[in-house]
Design a protein around this motif. Structure first.
Motif, PDB file in Angstrom:
ATOM      1  N   PRO A 169       5.868  -1.094 -24.221  1.00 30.68           N
ATOM      2  CA  PRO A 169       4.959  -0.011 -23.844  1.00 30.68           C
ATOM      3  C   PRO A 169       3.733   0.027 -24.763  1.00 30.68           C
ATOM      4  O   PRO A 169       3.804  -0.323 -25.937  1.00 30.68           O
ATOM      5  CB  PRO A 169       5.815   1.249 -24.023  1.00 30.68           C
ATOM      6  N   THR A 176       7.157  -6.160 -21.209  1.00 30.09           N
ATOM      7  CA  THR A 176       8.082  -5.014 -21.282  1.00 30.09           C
ATOM      8  C   THR A 176       7.962  -4.243 -22.594  1.00 30.09           C
ATOM      9  O   THR A 176       8.930  -3.679 -23.089  1.00 30.09           O
ATOM     10  CB  THR A 176       9.552  -5.447 -21.075  1.00 30.09           C
ATOM     11  N   SER A 178       2.007  -5.912 -18.790  1.00 33.80           N
ATOM     12  CA  SER A 178       3.256  -5.326 -18.285  1.00 33.80           C
ATOM     13  C   SER A 178       4.425  -6.310 -18.338  1.00 33.80           C
ATOM     14  O   SER A 178       5.577  -5.908 -18.522  1.00 33.80           O
ATOM     15  CB  SER A 178       3.057  -4.832 -16.851  1.00 33.80           C
ATOM     16  N   GLY A 179       4.151  -7.605 -18.219  1.00 31.32           N
ATOM     17  CA  GLY A 179       5.222  -8.586 -18.214  1.00 31.32           C
ATOM     18  C   GLY A 179       5.991  -8.687 -19.524  1.00 31.32           C
ATOM     19  O   GLY A 179       7.109  -9.219 -19.556  1.00 31.32           O
ATOM     20  N   GLN A 208       8.692  -3.403 -29.550  1.00 32.95           N
ATOM     21  CA  GLN A 208       9.337  -2.320 -28.805  1.00 32.95           C
ATOM     22  C   GLN A 208       9.873  -1.259 -29.768  1.00 32.95           C
ATOM     23  O   GLN A 208       9.682  -0.053 -29.564  1.00 32.95           O
ATOM     24  CB  GLN A 208      10.479  -2.869 -27.937  1.00 32.95           C
TER      25      GLN A 208
END
Length: 237
Positions: free
Chosen positions: A112, A110, A107-108, A211
């Motif tokens: 998905p 960022t 999660s760190g 991302q």
């Protein structure tokens, strides 16, 4: 993943000790057998009997049989396989063409989790370790094919993958197809967490890269790959 709890619950105790004597200046040998007492010390020294020799041969034959299937293909050799070394500490080198894979990120970062396009990849794996690189062309590589840094987190600059707390369990009689699919599942089934050096393995910022690839579904841009100093020839030893 296999349940290997039973392997840790078994107890193995010393039962026999063999001492091998060689006559000086000769190829003649004499084997002395010892039983192991309750205190763990050798007792009852005696010449190795025929029965004991047969039992030892059976054990050694079983060990060899358990390895006869290691890295052996179930049918015709797959096009993706580049090289096989099926010795005790053997390895396989294979490549995967352009395809989409599901990626998992801590999660760190960022980024998905999701499906994203991969560049062609070159893999090298033993029963306990994995190395990976990128390729620019989605075809079977040759000895002179250039290698590129794999565009992922958790990979050292020499291609070695940090598997973190992944429980690696490769059987000694694992066939080639299972070996390859198991390693690919290990790699893509674990979460990417961080770069192992301060240098990005690609020519751009790696976080926005993934991302964008996950959100857009676009093909991986091979022009951002960085050339690696190793060649396939370097991987064969």
């Amino acid at each position: 993943m296999k349940n290997i709890t039973d392997k840790f619950s078994r107890t193995y105790l010393p039962a026999k000790a063999l001492l091998l004597y060689q006559q000086q200046g000769s190829d003649e040998f004499y084997i002395e057998s010892y039983d192991i007492g309750k205190s763990g010390t050798p007792i009852n020294a005696h010449p190795l009997s025929v029965r004991e020799s047969q039992s030892l041969a059976d054990v050694l034959n079983t060990s060899e049989e358990n390895r006869q299937g290691f890295l052996q293909p179930n049918g015709l050799l797959r096009e993706e396989v580049i090289y096989i070394n099926s010795q005790r500490n053997g390895f396989v080198i294979w490549y995967t063409p352009v395809k989409k894979r599901h990626l998992i990120f801590k999660s760190g970062l960022t980024i998905p989790d999701g499906m994203a396009s991969m560049p062609p990849l070159l893999w090298k794996a033993t029963a306990s370790s994995l190395e990976i690189w990128a390729l620019k062309e989605s075809k079977r590589p040759e000895m002179s094919t250039n290698l590129y840094y794999a565009p992922f987190f958790n990979i050292y600059t020499d291609g070695r993958v940090c598997m973190g707390n992944v429980d690696i369990d490769i059987d000694t009689d694992c066939d080639l197809e299972t070996f390859i699919s198991t390693w690919e599942n290990y790699f893509f089934g674990s979460a990417f967490s961080h770069l192992l050096t301060e240098i990005s393995p690609v020519k751009v910022n790696i976080v926005p890269l993934w991302q964008k690839l996950i959100s857009s579904g676009e093909d991986f841009p091979k022009n951002i790959l960085k050339k690696h100093p190793k060649t396939i020839k370097d991987l064969l030893s």
